[in-house]
Design a protein around this motif. Structure first.
Motif, PDB file in Angstrom:
ATOM      1  N   VAL B 274       0.853  -1.186   0.000  1.00 49.48           N
ATOM      2  CA  VAL B 274       0.000   0.000   0.000  1.00 49.48           C
ATOM      3  C   VAL B 274       0.894   1.244   0.000  1.00 49.48           C
ATOM      4  N   SER B 275       0.655   2.157  -0.920  1.00 46.24           N
ATOM      5  CA  SER B 275       1.448   3.389  -0.882  1.00 46.24           C
ATOM      6  C   SER B 275       0.545   4.573  -0.575  1.00 46.24           C
ATOM      7  N   LEU B 276       1.119   5.618  -0.023  1.00 47.45           N
ATOM      8  CA  LEU B 276       0.373   6.816   0.354  1.00 47.45           C
ATOM      9  C   LEU B 276       0.997   8.022  -0.342  1.00 47.45           C
ATOM     10  N   SER B 277       0.136   8.874  -0.844  1.00 51.89           N
ATOM     11  CA  SER B 277       0.673  10.049  -1.541  1.00 51.89           C
ATOM     12  C   SER B 277      -0.216  11.254  -1.271  1.00 51.89           C
ATOM     13  N   PRO B 278       0.382  12.454  -1.179  1.00 54.33           N
ATOM     14  CA  PRO B 278      -0.441  13.662  -0.999  1.00 54.33           C
ATOM     15  C   PRO B 278      -1.075  14.119  -2.301  1.00 54.33           C
ATOM     16  N   VAL B 279      -0.714  13.474  -3.413  1.00 50.88           N
ATOM     17  CA  VAL B 279      -1.205  13.899  -4.724  1.00 50.88           C
ATOM     18  C   VAL B 279      -2.188  12.863  -5.249  1.00 50.88           C
ATOM     19  N   GLU B 280      -3.329  13.334  -5.754  1.00 53.39           N
ATOM     20  CA  GLU B 280      -4.294  12.408  -6.317  1.00 53.39           C
ATOM     21  C   GLU B 280      -3.790  11.883  -7.656  1.00 53.39           C
ATOM     22  N   ASN B 285      -7.296   1.441  -8.270  1.00 49.47           N
ATOM     23  CA  ASN B 285      -7.181   1.145  -6.833  1.00 49.47           C
ATOM     24  C   ASN B 285      -6.572   2.299  -6.048  1.00 49.47           C
ATOM     25  N   THR B 286      -7.022   3.504  -6.379  1.00 51.68           N
ATOM     26  CA  THR B 286      -6.589   4.657  -5.600  1.00 51.68           C
ATOM     27  C   THR B 286      -7.811   5.249  -4.920  1.00 51.68           C
ATOM     28  N   TRP B 287      -7.673   5.540  -3.648  1.00 49.52           N
ATOM     29  CA  TRP B 287      -8.813   6.155  -2.946  1.00 49.52           C
ATOM     30  C   TRP B 287      -8.312   7.163  -1.943  1.00 49.52           C
ATOM     31  N   ARG B 288      -9.200   8.075  -1.657  1.00 50.35           N
ATOM     32  CA  ARG B 288      -8.856   9.082  -0.671  1.00 50.35           C
ATOM     33  C   ARG B 288      -9.003   8.439   0.713  1.00 50.35           C
ATOM     34  N   ALA B 289      -7.913   8.478   1.495  1.00 50.48           N
ATOM     35  CA  ALA B 289      -7.892   7.762   2.773  1.00 50.48           C
ATOM     36  C   ALA B 289      -7.670   8.730   3.908  1.00 50.48           C
ATOM     37  N   ASP B 306      -8.703   4.458   7.490  1.00 49.01           N
ATOM     38  CA  ASP B 306     -10.159   4.283   7.526  1.00 49.01           C
ATOM     39  C   ASP B 306     -10.573   3.113   8.423  1.00 49.01           C
ATOM     40  N   ASN B 307      -9.743   2.722   9.375  1.00 48.61           N
ATOM     41  CA  ASN B 307     -10.016   1.601  10.266  1.00 48.61           C
ATOM     42  C   ASN B 307     -10.165   0.265   9.548  1.00 48.61           C
ATOM     43  N   THR B 308      -9.806   0.172   8.269  1.00 48.70           N
ATOM     44  CA  THR B 308     -10.003  -1.096   7.572  1.00 48.70           C
ATOM     45  C   THR B 308      -8.706  -1.638   6.989  1.00 48.70           C
ATOM     46  N   PRO B 326      -5.212  15.980   3.064  1.00 53.37           N
ATOM     47  CA  PRO B 326      -5.780  14.835   2.332  1.00 53.37           C
ATOM     48  C   PRO B 326      -4.672  13.946   1.773  1.00 53.37           C
ATOM     49  N   LEU B 327      -4.899  12.626   1.828  1.00 54.70           N
ATOM     50  CA  LEU B 327      -3.925  11.661   1.314  1.00 54.70           C
ATOM     51  C   LEU B 327      -4.652  10.677   0.406  1.00 54.70           C
ATOM     52  N   TRP B 328      -3.912  10.166  -0.555  1.00 59.62           N
ATOM     53  CA  TRP B 328      -4.474   9.149  -1.442  1.00 59.62           C
ATOM     54  C   TRP B 328      -3.690   7.853  -1.299  1.00 59.62           C
ATOM     55  N   ALA B 329      -4.416   6.772  -1.043  1.00 60.87           N
ATOM     56  CA  ALA B 329      -3.780   5.458  -0.922  1.00 60.87           C
ATOM     57  C   ALA B 329      -3.976   4.701  -2.222  1.00 60.87           C
TER      58      ALA B 329
END
Lengths: 265, 339
Positions: B274-280, B285-289, B306-308, B326-329
């Motif tokens: 799983v990667s995290l990025s500040p850029v959308e 399989n990218t979602w705002r997390a 998101d507790n999941t 905001p972050l995008w996973a």
């Protein structure tokens, strides 16, 4: 750390005064007893015929009564602690009745049941020609009746405190309940059994009410130390004092032997 | 001769079918209170079944309401969680106890016991009291005591739980060796996945008294079917409905798989993927997390999303992220495993 005592305020007089009176009340009679003892002729009196007789009778009867209590009381304690009996709490309450019953009442009850006219006494007399009242055996019966609850309660407490999972472990290793009791349970509650036995013996040694009621007061046959003290008080006070000092010594010795378990902390 | 059981007890709502073949080691793995120890106690005969059965070959051990074989008549060896060695006996007498209880002569029982102490490597403590032993030594004595009667069924309750971490990993491999040599049926209970994976041939996952998954350690580790197991083996697990490479998750979100699947599926993926990025981005399989928790593991930072889902990131990456913004996973479809 400095040794400065943290001040919590003065001790309240309302508590200290009764406490000191209470302490004196407990100790002064014992001190008085020792003060009145004529230590010089103590040895000669100790080995005089009547004192020796009473002492010997007391030791023998208390010891035999204790053996009876251990043989019957330890299994009873086990049954109460492990037996899954219906009405177990009720039975335990019954066992403790002799603990609070005035010993004289116990003696009367024994007399009614084991006396020659009593239901059990009649059978004993008819079948075996045994009559317990007013015999040395009667002394043992009276002492055992009064002392056994001390042993049962002590051993039962030890059994309840013991880890019963050790018994489960023994069962999975193939041990029957009897083997488990002998080799695992009994050794693990041994301190409780010893404490109960000593307590039981001390109680039997000091027994007065039930003994004099059930076994009477026949020198050499049923006159144990406490009875001898009572008798001697009228005829020979110095003998009564000597006998009392002996009993006091025994009591203190018992207390000392139980100190670890009962008094500490 | 097979150990065949259906363990049903009211306590913990236990309802557990269990079959163990000779030489097989089955681990009951589950969270505390799942009924694992209760199951073991029924097998040992310390707790009767309410319903079901326990049979060894053609010999019934427990079959309510008719048959109940008392523990002392079952050919079991039990190693208890805190060992329950008899403190008033020497180590040798502890191990010889079962043999003596089953009628072996004193001298023979002692020599057999000594042989077992040699096997587990604590013969030099034969005459010591159990109290004077270290945890690892006591564990070995308990194992020797359970094995000395050559039981058909060996039951181990959390065999390594009482040991400190350093002793544990050494004793674990040793125990695995002894269990491999044991020709009978072994059932072991543990809440530690590593113990279960190393020691057992087959895992039975028990949750709330019911079996939620069973299989080889490898299969269970790769294809967890419940959140509990996924968490144990360190995977993210999502549930959904697949139609080709598109999955509609139970929570309404969408995922794209690399390989097509059909129907109800579990989707597992490693937190490392799983990667995290500040850029959308527009990658699949990218979602705002939103970050719901952060904890430091040995060399990675675990970020709860998101507790999941959780993501394992190198600390250097974490340092560049601002969790208040905001972050995008995102996950690469090829890192997803659907089954």
């Amino acid at each position: 750390m400095n040794k400065r005592r943290v001040s919590k305020g003065r001790l309240p007089v309302a508590l200290v005064l009764p406490a000191v009176v209470g302490l004196a009340f407990l100790l002064v009679p014992l001190v008085g007893l020792l003060a009145r003892t004529q230590w010089a002729d103590l040895p000669s009196r100790l080995f005089s015929a009547e004192v020796g007789e009473a002492l010997q009778l007391s030791l023998v009867c208390a010891s035999v009564a204790t053996v009876v209590c251990v043989v019957l009381g330890v299994p009873l304690a086990w049954l109460l602690a492990r037996g899954d009996l219906p009405g177990r709490r009720f039975i335990r309450a019954l066992v403790t009745v002799p603990l609070v019953l005035p010993p004289v009442v116990g003696g009367v009850a024994l007399l009614l049941v084991l006396g020659r006219r009593g239901p059990v006494g009649e059978l004993l007399d008819g079948w075996f020609g045994i009559s317990l009242p007013f015999t040395t055996a009667g002394v043992v019966v009276a002492e055992a009746f009064v002392a056994m609850p001390f042993l049962v309660i002590s051993v039962e407490g030890a059994l309840r405190a013991a880890d019963h999972r050790l018994e489960e472990a023994a069962a999975t290793l193939g041990a029957s309940r009897w083997l488990t009791f002998r080799r695992v349970t009994l050794p693990s509650v041994m301190p409780g059994v010893v404490a109960g036995t000593v307590l039981c013996w001390a109680r039997a040694l000091g027994e007065f009410g039930a003994t004099i009621t059930f076994a009477g007061n026949f020198p050499g046959k049923t006159t144990t130390m406490p009875l001898a003290v009572y008798l001697a008080l009228e005829s020979d006070p110095q003998a009564a004092i000597v006998l009392s000092v002996v009993l006091l010594t025994v009591s203190v010795a018992v207390l000392a032997s139980l100190r670890e378990r009962w008094v500490a902390g | 001769m097979t150990l065949d059981a259906l363990l049903q007890v009211d306590r913990a709502g236990l309802d557990l079918p269990l079959t163990v073949n000779p030489g097989e080691v089955v681990a009951l793995l589950g969270p505390n209170g799942a009924g694992k120890t209760t199951a073991l106690r029924t097998l040992a005969g310390l707790l009767p079944l309410r319903d079901g059965h326990i049979r060894l070959g053609d010999q019934p051990w427990d079959q309510p309401p008719r048959t109940f074989l008392a523990p002392q008549r079952r050919t079991v060896g039990v190693m208890f969680q805190d060992y329950l060695l008899f403190d008033h006996m020497s180590v040798l007498e502890n191990v010889a106890f079962g043999l003596r209880a089953r009628g072996t002569s004193r001298s023979e029982a002692r020599s057999t016991a000594l042989t077992w102490l040699l096997t587990v490597g604590v013969a030099e403590y034969a005459l010591s009291r159990p109290r004077s032993l270290s945890g690892g030594q006591a564990q070995r004595v308990a194992l020797a005591r359970a094995l000395a009667t050559t039981p058909d069924v060996l039951l181990l309750d959390e065999p390594l739980a009482a040991l400190d971490a350093a002793t544990r990993h050494r004793v674990r491999t040793e125990l695995a060796r002894h269990l491999r040599d044991f020709p009978g049926h072994t059932v072991l209970v543990t809440h530690d996945p590593l113990d279960a994976m190393v020691l057992a041939d087959r895992l039975v996952i028990l949750e709330d008294g019911k079996v939620t998954q069973t299989g080889s350690p490898r299969d269970v580790a790769q294809h967890p079917r419940t959140d509990y197991i996924a968490h144990l083996v360190g995977l993210n697990l999502l549930h959904g409905n697949a139609n080709g490479t598109a999955v509609i998750l139970d929570n309404g979100n969408h995922l794209t798989l690399a390989a097509p699947a059909q129907g109800q599926v579990h989707v597992a993926f490693s937190p490392v993927s799983v990667s995290l990025s500040p850029v959308e981005s527009t990658a699949p399989n990218t979602w705002r997390a939103s970050v719901t928790g952060v904890e430091q593991h040995a060399h990675t930072t675990r970020v709860h999303l998101d507790n999941t889902v959780f993501a394992d990131l190198p600390p250097t990456t974490v340092a560049t992220l601002d969790f208040t913004k905001p972050l995008w996973a995102s996950i690469n479809p090829s890192d997803l495993r659907a089954y």
